[in-house]
Design a protein around this motif. Sequence first.
Motif: not given
Length: 983
Positions: A310, A313-315, A318, A325, A329-330, A333
């Motif tokens: 995670p 993918l999410f930090y 992006p 984002v 979500l950040t 992550a």
Amino acid sequence: MPKSYQIRITAVVLAVLTVGACVLAVMNFNAENDFDQPTDGAWWVESATPATQAGLIAQRIPSNSPAARAGIKRGDILVAINEHPTPRLAPLMREVYHVGIYHKATYTLLRADRELGNTVKLDTQVILESRDRSINQGFRLIALVYLCIGLYVLFRRWTAPKSTHFYLFCLFSFVLCSFKYTGEFGQLDWIVYWSNIAAQALQPALLLHFAATFTDERTEEPTSLGMRLLISIIYLPGICLAALQGFALYLWSATETLQHRLDQIGVGYLALYYVLAGIVFFASYRRTHSPLRRQQLKWLTRGTLLAVTPFTLFYVIPFLADVDVPDLLTKVAVAALVFLPLTFSYAIVRYRLMDVDLIFKRGVTYTLTAAAVVGLYFGFVAGLAEAVHSRLPWTGKWGLFAAIIITALLFDPIKRAIQARVDRLFEQKRYDYRETLIQFGRGVTSQTDLHALVNSIVERLTQTLLVGRIAVFVAQDSDDLRTRFTLEGAHGIPENIVGEIKHLDLNFLQFDGRGDGSHIFLENPQQVLHLPDSQRNAAGLLDLNYYLPCRVQDRDTQRTIAVIGLGRTIGGDFLSSEDVELLESLASYVGIAIQNARLYSTLERKIIEFERLKEFNENIVESINIGIFAVDLDDRIESWNAQMEVMYALPRAEALRQPLAEVLTPEFLSEFHRVKDQPGVHNLYKFRLTARSGESRIANIAIAPLVTRDFTIVGRILLMEDITGRMELEGQLAQAEKLSSIGLLAAGVAHEVNTPLAVISSYTQMLNKQARNDATLAPLLEKITQQTFRASEIVNGLLNFSRTSGTAFTSVDLNRIIHDTLTLLEHQFKTGQIEVETDLAESLPTVNGNQGKLQQVMLNLFLNAKDAIIGGKPGGGTLRVTTSLRGETVVLEIADTGDGISPENMLRIYDPFFTTKSTPRNGQSKGTGLGLAVTYGIIQEHSGKISVQSAVGEGTSFHLEFPVTRDAPAAAPVNGNRSPINV
């Protein structure tokens, strides 16, 4: 450096780093709470095109940011804030900090109107907000978890392989997650910034390094060249990244864009190394066959992938792609990174990550296996018995017994085969602790320190058998027939009992007699009725149920060298017979290990004693003030002490193993070969040697055979006593005696000369009175009278100088002493064509001194000046004597125009017996070398100072200072003051 010192230094360094990191983290946290950083949330970049050079371009406008709420769009050009131009980022930052949080700032923007094809200028109000730092607290929580895990491993598994490496990884992770740059631009902020840069460079590399070296064997870091190269490559990107950050900050123009790109590289490097570590853990998990290692690597792989996936993918992605984002979500992550330290901690606590010798107990497994074997066994026996009973009824009960016996004999190999297959099946998943004990018993023989060995035995047995109490008693050397034991290591025994053990009666621990068993079992140590009261009391206090002897072979018999005592298990159970049997086998390995450790300790003590004696003997040889060296039977030099190095000007390294003929002179070799084969000691007195530097030395030499304890001659030993200084001193003393005799003779001659001088003076004065009116005779008689007075003054000065004077100090007139001394040397100056110039201060105060010693000072300096002028300039020269008063100090300067003093001799002019005076004929010294040494001592005795300035070929000037006598009257002017004396 000894390993103990390395461990201490490592512990101190880690402690300092840990305390420093914690202190900086707390200070950084407080500074962040006390400093609010205002921001509009937009990412402004400086444009490189001339058209937009006057403003900043909005590169990114995050949603729900103050800039987005104010209507600022991507591509807008900021030209001013509160009417202050913003051509660069620096003015923008200054104005933002000036406005502060929750205040309005007027932004002047240029926005391109695509429909009209022109640029529109507009003003908008932006309410600045404090930068959102809530994510930092999550990072700090992760940092705290890392630090706790690192401290746990450090304190619980300090000596385990890679424990220091793992703690450094945790410490750098703590720094990386807890140190946050606030933008306050203070000294603390810069320390935090660079510490974070260093941690960002090293923390991922340490993780990947740990994953790469986490092998199946319990070894330290790999030592192969390929692995070392791989480790170096692992750390290289991080070092380059840190260097790039430094160059960007100090050498290049660190624009916002450049700094953002570097941040992207750093985050990408971090994620890449995390992913690689997860891949390495997974590959090791698939490759290893160790059940324990597979469990460890399974959790490490899961934790790494669960945290990295995670986060990447999410930090990371992006951030690298400059894609916005949602904040939630950040944060999720980033929060996922906590799984990495948590899974590490679980693996450590659950599987003891840093201890690869973890032991799996298999009690349940063996119970189930035994039940299955017993069921099969009795089922087969019952079936066979029924067949015999039904098919062969005539056999009766004897046939049934025979069938049972035959079945038991046949089934035992089958039982063992089944048990072996079951064991091999279960060994695919976990260790058999009994096999681990045996392997440990074979491995303890490599330990050489007795205390560490015993502690290791206690720790391993405690962890393996889960016993509540354990003690190891080691036999001591004793003249008694009974072996005496002392407690060397223990676990679970109270401290007060440990302190009393040396007073307890442990004589029941005897296993060397006939009939003594392989172990002692005490079901109730408090009630051992067959033991005497003292021994029963000792057994009750120890509360141990099992005592196993550790025996070693001693010639034809076995001797007990130690005894292992064990109590019940933690659950209160006794050990099984199989456990005791395995411990008996283990005891033999322990006995050998303890004996080896004791022998090693004894050998180590003897080596230390031998080294001490050797060093002591070498110190004696090196400290003695006589040159000593030894040669073997082939006349090669085997030893060469420090005094020989000094005397012969030859270093020891160049002299050793050299033939004697290549070091010493042929004259000495001739004498050496003449006497070396003769018995006894031979002496060469006052033998002249020539060193390699060309310096000639005189020595007394003794040549003696070098023999061993059995009187075998193995070489020759030579002792050289350097008597060069002694010979020079004897010559100088003889010269001094000669000068003393000449002085006495001169004093006697002067005394005898005084009488005819007085007669001549008297009769001349009488004649002068009678011929006063005679113009021819009167002047002649007057000259004769003056010359007799002058001769009398010279003789009296010589008598005064040669007369022994006391050491009493009085007020003396320095000018008078100078005048008297110059009068004494007037003839010598005239003969040497030396012009004496005096500049003696009038009414010069007296000084406190001894007239005779001060006259000796003047005489020495005047004579040295005369010799220097005669030796340097055959045509004569000038001697200038000056006195003056400077404050409370009388100053005397004696300058000559002689040949001067060379720089290499300036530091030795006051050394006794050092002289450069030599006669032109044979070059032998004509001076004693004592003049300036005595002069220096006399001046020091008079609380004065002496200094010298000299230039080769130009002359020498001596500067003397004497303190003025307190309340001293001014001395009367001396005749001839301030006038040259021509002689």
